[in-house]
Design a protein around this motif. Structure first.
Motif, mmCIF file in Angstrom:
data_model
loop_
_atom_site.group_PDB
_atom_site.id
_atom_site.type_symbol
_atom_site.label_atom_id
_atom_site.label_comp_id
_atom_site.label_asym_id
_atom_site.label_seq_id
_atom_site.Cartn_x
_atom_site.Cartn_y
_atom_site.Cartn_z
ATOM 1 N N PRO A 1 0.848 -1.194 0.000
ATOM 2 C CA PRO A 1 0.000 0.000 0.000
ATOM 3 C C PRO A 1 0.885 1.247 0.000
ATOM 4 O O PRO A 1 1.769 1.391 0.838
ATOM 5 C CB PRO A 1 -0.794 -0.144 1.296
ATOM 6 N N TYR A 2 0.680 2.134 -0.971
ATOM 7 C CA TYR A 2 1.565 3.282 -1.169
ATOM 8 C C TYR A 2 1.230 4.385 -0.178
ATOM 9 O O TYR A 2 0.096 4.840 -0.098
ATOM 10 C CB TYR A 2 1.412 3.805 -2.594
ATOM 11 N N ARG A 3 2.249 4.807 0.557
ATOM 12 C CA ARG A 3 2.063 5.913 1.487
ATOM 13 C C ARG A 3 3.099 6.982 1.182
ATOM 14 O O ARG A 3 4.192 6.665 0.725
ATOM 15 C CB ARG A 3 2.262 5.399 2.920
ATOM 16 N N MET A 4 2.750 8.227 1.415
ATOM 17 C CA MET A 4 3.691 9.295 1.130
ATOM 18 C C MET A 4 4.721 9.419 2.249
ATOM 19 O O MET A 4 4.411 9.235 3.419
ATOM 20 C CB MET A 4 2.923 10.620 0.972
ATOM 21 N N PHE A 5 5.970 9.683 1.860
ATOM 22 C CA PHE A 5 7.039 10.049 2.791
ATOM 23 C C PHE A 5 7.748 11.261 2.213
ATOM 24 O O PHE A 5 7.770 11.420 0.996
ATOM 25 C CB PHE A 5 8.078 8.926 2.920
ATOM 26 N N THR A 6 8.372 12.055 3.042
ATOM 27 C CA THR A 6 9.084 13.214 2.470
ATOM 28 C C THR A 6 10.269 12.731 1.640
ATOM 29 O O THR A 6 10.677 13.396 0.705
ATOM 30 C CB THR A 6 9.589 14.201 3.538
ATOM 31 N N SER A 7 10.811 11.552 1.981
ATOM 32 C CA SER A 7 11.981 11.088 1.235
ATOM 33 C C SER A 7 11.642 10.677 -0.194
ATOM 34 O O SER A 7 12.536 10.439 -0.991
ATOM 35 C CB SER A 7 12.671 9.945 1.975
ATOM 36 N N ARG A 8 10.356 10.588 -0.523
ATOM 37 C CA ARG A 8 10.010 10.268 -1.907
ATOM 38 C C ARG A 8 10.200 11.472 -2.827
ATOM 39 O O ARG A 8 10.250 11.331 -4.039
ATOM 40 C CB ARG A 8 8.546 9.841 -2.004
ATOM 41 N N ALA A 9 10.243 12.668 -2.257
ATOM 42 C CA ALA A 9 10.301 13.886 -3.073
ATOM 43 C C ALA A 9 11.752 14.300 -3.283
ATOM 44 O O ALA A 9 12.423 14.675 -2.330
ATOM 45 C CB ALA A 9 9.525 15.019 -2.392
ATOM 46 N N GLU A 10 12.230 14.211 -4.527
ATOM 47 C CA GLU A 10 13.620 14.583 -4.755
ATOM 48 C C GLU A 10 13.831 16.083 -4.588
ATOM 49 O O GLU A 10 14.932 16.524 -4.334
ATOM 50 C CB GLU A 10 14.124 14.101 -6.112
ATOM 51 N N PHE A 11 12.765 16.874 -4.732
ATOM 52 C CA PHE A 11 12.910 18.314 -4.531
ATOM 53 C C PHE A 11 12.284 18.716 -3.197
ATOM 54 O O PHE A 11 11.551 19.695 -3.098
ATOM 55 C CB PHE A 11 12.278 19.069 -5.706
ATOM 56 N N ARG A 12 12.620 17.932 -2.184
ATOM 57 C CA ARG A 12 12.004 18.104 -0.875
ATOM 58 C C ARG A 12 12.184 19.507 -0.305
ATOM 59 O O ARG A 12 11.300 20.019 0.371
ATOM 60 C CB ARG A 12 12.611 17.067 0.080
ATOM 61 N N LEU A 13 13.360 20.109 -0.559
ATOM 62 C CA LEU A 13 13.612 21.412 0.059
ATOM 63 C C LEU A 13 12.706 22.505 -0.511
ATOM 64 O O LEU A 13 12.457 23.506 0.142
ATOM 65 C CB LEU A 13 15.085 21.803 -0.100
ATOM 66 N N SER A 14 12.224 22.301 -1.753
ATOM 67 C CA SER A 14 11.317 23.325 -2.283
ATOM 68 C C SER A 14 9.850 22.948 -2.123
ATOM 69 O O SER A 14 8.992 23.817 -2.134
ATOM 70 C CB SER A 14 11.640 23.650 -3.746
ATOM 71 N N LEU A 15 9.556 21.642 -1.957
ATOM 72 C CA LEU A 15 8.157 21.229 -1.783
ATOM 73 C C LEU A 15 7.829 21.176 -0.297
ATOM 74 O O LEU A 15 7.819 20.125 0.300
ATOM 75 C CB LEU A 15 7.914 19.850 -2.402
ATOM 76 N N ARG A 16 7.572 22.326 0.280
ATOM 77 C CA ARG A 16 7.349 22.339 1.722
ATOM 78 C C ARG A 16 5.866 22.517 2.037
ATOM 79 O O ARG A 16 5.106 23.018 1.224
ATOM 80 C CB ARG A 16 8.177 23.457 2.348
ATOM 81 N N ALA A 17 5.499 22.105 3.244
ATOM 82 C CA ALA A 17 4.112 22.304 3.659
ATOM 83 C C ALA A 17 3.833 23.803 3.780
ATOM 84 O O ALA A 17 2.745 24.267 3.453
ATOM 85 C CB ALA A 17 3.853 21.592 4.992
#
Lengths: 617, 426
Positions: free
Chosen positions: A418-434
């Protein structure tokens, strides 16, 4: 026959946001559900958000969606996770009062223009998914249909060696609709997920348990909200012990999972207590969070002990836990096993490649979690409406949103659990912020005309304030010596730095810089904080821009679904087979296929060019 | 858009090699190498410089955006075809910010995207790329099946472990995961960075096997270095005289020592001096000797060398004809001990030659170098107690750099490591 632009089947988290999104686009939308009362039901744990998941809720909100607004109304304990780390990896989370959540969602949808709620069972799809047939034989026609029916495909509930067909507890699965879906012969897989037993909170010895309070300054989900609307509560914390583990070990063969009754694959990040005891045998105890399900509901969700053991074993291991010695189980834990549609059969709009008018969103695509479901609902809703209204598809890039990361992962990689989101999935994590979800996505939503005036105005005002504050910061330009004079240690490299750049240095804030430009002290504190968060990662973001540009370029080159890969000279047979099966939607998706080489991508590009030239000639 | 560069001619010894640079910074690269940008489409002869050092004399040609093979700004450098020259120029270009080595097929791809190829060319291209793919496949196979595959696997495993530890504290902050992972992460990062550096230095050895080892003879003035060189070379290569300090420049003699290509360097004698000309010679000698692959210290009794011998360096007693010595002693004059010295030099160099050569391409070296630099940044941030996601970002970059050696590493590897190590799921 009554006609709608978009029909949404199912009123869970995917269905609610899908219906709302389609209606926001101006599409005449129908939400068809067994019962109005089940709209917005939280079938698993009573919480919204978290790491990665909180990011998704913020993005749903930034697009004008409902999950964040509703969760804020129902939130009874707000915590911003990772407070001590940087803003890119902070995720808002809240315990939600189940009843308040459900009610708020039902109120919101009932008041949504262009949206009709229909209480009925959908038993079949019309030809080419141009509508649905209801249980009483009524037919509704539509330009697009969105299925958000969760785990209804071949769903089986397991408690110990007992099993019975079901969606979630108490719901009857829609067999005829499932049969129709199987006849489409889509690629399918089987997954499972589990829940813990629900406890009667009045039988818990709270006095001897640790408490986990919410944050002193609660952080909301929606950019439109500032503080909680209802009374706030604490959660309890306890843990399993050697005796708990012994009871579980002694009864393993009675567990649905360990007894070999289940074939589906469960999530690694949400193991059952049986799994934990077996796989991490050296751990003497595991934490259990006691989460109240509501302000006037005594039911408690013990997070951390999901199980498929028989009821009597559940009772005995739960009672071995500190504080739960006399606890009463309200509803036993169970595992549910279900089929999902391999999401690689979907386009990035969440429409099926084979049936372009049929959209799938939520658990049916192999994901788990309310937030993942709602985010897919937004994508399916916007695109179903776009299809009905003959507008361009709405695609999210991996470089602009977690929504884009998730959809891309699903349609190009498929799922194995079952697919769940993690921040580590986002390669552009530093720009995709909450914290900057609105800056990233609300302009897109405004361009689509799918946000209301309140949100539009509040967003534009905020953007003006941010731009103003940044302009004032840019007026400060300091040499390393000048910076030293105001107490900012900078390496003596002779480079002049702006106030905005200096804001990313440890210990520097608006107060440090205010003596250099008095107008800075007039900036609203919330705007100050947001500018500081933007500044913190600025140097990294500049560097990431090259990667982002490259990805966007590749995403922009679309591959028609009917491209004849056999005609591409020079491609290996193996790659041709893979490409024919996957039918990637863009060059970006093609390059992610296993075994792709840059040279092969060039060949496909050449083929696309050739086709374009031929078409224009 | 990145600016990319690569040799446009086949690798190997040739009269002329063409290096192509394409992208917005192509002309800037020319300007930084030659100090100016010539008029477009006009070939000019220029000295390519790496800072102060001249690299080569080259024919330089630039094309404007829209009027080049790729449709972007392009520069072409026609340099001398020696592999060492090409490698030096490529390395120098690679150090310029915003430039990177092109992927296979990337120039053609850009040409395509910018509409610079017509239909006939597009059709012809398939064959060309097919060949390229095959060469790439063979190379990858050779490299991956060898030692570098195993070593890269190990670096990868360590970095994924380190990244997983950090990511676990980020993504599962509300779970039962260890709070302070810094010591283990640091030790993994430092260990991998050291190993990468060692591998990068061995890249030099692969190059040496191709281009020759350098052995410097070091000693005080009049120690008999030039006489020894002449004895080794079997000819009067260096001027020798009884007057101390005769050799003021570095004299090189290329020879074959038991099958290994070796260049023997005779350097100026090392001593404290007030003579400005001699001191320049000494500084140069020290510099060259340091950079050489091996140093032979020619000492007289009770002398302490001015330059400290490194591990493997040979210390021999000179003028063996004049005094009796134990240990390794030579006399250039009589030839006494010279054979033994030759045997010692080839023993040391052969050992090194057999230990080197797993990375064989400038692209590989670049990948390891980038990874190593990224790890240094990650280490600095961790030590400074900065935000975990920043160190994670550099770790990611390091892993991505290694990607080009072994294929894509994705988040699933990372999550797999996290779920295998920690009990996640409250």
């Amino acid at each position: 026959m009554k006609h709608f632009d978009v029909i949404v089947v199912g009123g869970g988290h995917a269905g609610s946001d899908a219906a709302h999104a389609a209606a926001r686009m101006g599409a005449q939308t129908a939400l068809v559900t067994f019962s109005r009362e089940t709209i917005g039901v939280m079938s698993c744990n009573p919480a919204i958000g978290g790491l990665g998941k909180g990011h998704l809720v913020r993005e749903v909100d930034a697009m004008g969606g409902v999950m964040g607004l509703v969760a804020d109304q129902a939130g009874i304990q707000f915590r911003l996770l990772n407070r001590r780390k940087g803003p890119a990896v902070q995720g808002p989370r809240a315990q939600a009062d189940r009843k308040l959540y459900r009610q708020a969602m039902q109120r919101t949808l009932a008041a949504t223009p262009h949206l009709t709620i229909i209480e009925a069972e959908v038993v079949d799809l019309l030809e080419n998914a141009q509508g649905v047939r209801l249980g009483d034989g009524t037919e509704l026609s539509a330009a697009a249909v969105i299925l958000t029916t969760g785990t209804f495909l071949n769903g089986v509930i397991h408690i110990g060696d007992q099993c019975r067909p079901a969606g979630r507890m108490g719901d009857c699965p829609s067999i005829p609709l499932a049969e129709r879906l199987y006849r489409f012969d889509l690629p399918m897989g089987r997954l499972k997920t589990g829940t813990p037993p629900r406890l009667d909170g009045t039988t818990i010895n709270w006095d001897i348990l640790d408490r986990q309070p919410g944050d002193d300054v609660p952080v909301m989900f929606s950019f439109l909200n500032r503080k909680p609307l209802v009374r706030q509560i604490d959660c309890g914390i306890t843990d399993t012990n050697e005796r708990t583990h012994e009871i579980i070990r002694n009864n393993l063969e009675k567990s649905a999972m360990y007894g070999g009754f289940i074939e589906g694959v469960g999530p690694r990040y949400c193991p059952s207590i049986e799994d934990k005891v077996v796989r991490f045998a050296d751990k003497a105890s595991h934490q259990v969070f006691l989460e109240p399900e509501g302000l006037d509901d005594s039911t408690v969700y013990p997070n951390g002990i999901s199980t498929s053991l028989p009821v009597d074993v559940q009772e005995s291991y739960v009672r071995s836990i500190r504080g739960l010695e006399d606890v009463r189980i309200v509803q036993p834990g169970y595992a549910v096993e279900y089929d999902y549609v391999d999401p690689r059969a979907l386009m990035p709009t969440l429409a099926l490649k084979e049936i372009p008018a049929l959209f799938l969103a939520g658990q049916i695509n192999g994901t788990t979690g309310y937030e993942e479901a709602a985010a897919q609902g937004v994508v399916a809703g916007l695109n179903a409406a776009a299809r009905a209204l003959s507008r361009d598809p709405v695609i999210f890039s991996r470089s602009e949103a977690y929504i884009g990361v998730m959809i891309d992962d699903l349609v190009t990689r498929g799922v194995t659990e079952p697919y769940r989101m993690f921040t580590s999935r986002a390669e552009f994590r530093l720009s995709l912020r909450a914290d900057n979800a609105d800056q990233r996505l609300t302009p897109k939503a405004i361009a689509l005309d799918c946000v209301d005036d309140t949100r539009r105005r509040s967003f534009l005002t905020k953007m003006d304030q941010l731009a103003g504050a940044k302009a004032e910061l840019e007026r400060i330009q300091l040499s390393p010596q000048d910076a030293g004079k105001v107490g900012i240690a900078v390496s003596a490299d002779g480079v002049r730095r702006s106030g905005f750049t200096l804001l990313s240095f440890p210990g520097v804030d608006f107060a440090t810089l205010a003596p250099l430009n008095p107008r800075l002290s007039q900036v609203d504190p919330e705007i100050q904080e947001q500018v500081a968060r933007d500044a913190l990662y600025a140097t990294y973001l500049d560097r990431q821009q090259t990667d982002i540009d490259a990805m966007r370029r590749d995403e922009a080159i679309l591959i028609p679904a009917d491209l004849d890969y056999e005609a591409v000279v020079g491609l290996s047979h193996e790659l041709k087979t893979k490409l024919k099966r996957a039918r990637p939607a863009s060059i970006a998706a093609a390059s992610k296929l296993e075994g792709m080489t840059p040279a092969a991508v060039t060949l496909i590009l050449a083929r696309l060019r050739q086709a374009r030239k031929a078409a224009s000639a | 858009m990145d600016t990319i560069f690569a040799p446009a001619t086949a690798r190997g010894k040739a009269g002329v090699a063409v290096i192509r640079i394409s992208g917005p910074l192509a002309w800037d690269a020319v300007s930084s190498l030659t100090g100016e940008v010539p008029a477009p489409r006009q070939a000019v002869l220029r000295i390519l410089k790496d800072g102060e050092d001249a690299l080569d004399q080259a024919l330089v040609l630039v094309f404007e955006k829209g009027a080049s093979f790729t449709g972007e700004r392009v520069a072409e450098l026609q340099v001398h075809g020696a592999p060492a020259t090409v490698a030096a120029v490529l390395q120098c270009i690679g150090r310029l910010p915003g430039l990177r080595l092109a992927e296979p097929g990337e120039f053609t791809r850009r040409a395509l995207e910018n509409g610079k190829l017509d239909l006939a060319e597009v059709e012809g291209l398939a064959d060309l790329l097919d060949a390229e793919t095959e060469a790439q496949r063979k190379q990858a196979l050779r490299v991956l099946s060898g030692a570098i595959g195993a070593r890269t696997e190990e670096w990868r495993r360590h970095l994924i472990r380190a990244a997983a530890l950090i990511e676990a504290t980020i993504d599962f902050a509300d779970e039962d995961v260890p709070v302070d992972v810094t010591p283990e992460v640091l030790s993994l990062i430092v260990g991998t960075a050291d190993s990468l550096r060692a591998e990068i230095s061995r890249y030099g050895i692969a190059e040496r096997i191709r281009d020759g080892f350098e052995v410097a003879i070091v000693g005080q003035p009049n120690a008999g270095k030039s006489t020894l060189l002449n004895a080794l070379a079997g000819r009067e290569a260096a001027i020798t005289s009884e007057h101390a300090g005769t050799t003021r420049d570095v004299i090189e003699v290329r020879m074959d020592l038991n099958g290994l290509p070796v260049t023997i360097l005779d350097t100026a004698g090392l001593r404290a001096t007030n003579d400005p000309v001699e001191s320049i010679g000494i500084a140069r000698a020290v510099d060259r000797a340091r950079k050489a692959d091996l140093r032979v210290f020619l000492l007289e009794e009770d002398q302490v060398p001015l330059l400290l011998p490194l591990e493997d360096d040979l210390v021999v007693w000179g003028k063996a004809d004049q005094r009796l010595k134990s240990g390794l002693a030579v006399s250039g004059k009589t030839g006494q001990g010279v054979d033994r010295l030759v045997a010692e030099i080839s023993r040391v160099l052969s050992t090194r030659a057999s230990g080197g050569g797993v990375i064989i391409r400038e692209r590989h070296r670049r990948a390891l170098f980038d990874a190593e630099q990224a790890l240094e940044s990650a280490k600095d941030l961790l030590c400074a107690g900065a935000e975990a996601e920043l160190a994670a970002e550099w770790l990611r970059r390091a892993v991505r750099s290694l990607d080009s050696l072994v294929g894509r590493v994705d988040v699933e590897d990372l999550l797999g490591e996290i779920f295998a190590s920690f009990c996640i799921g409250k």
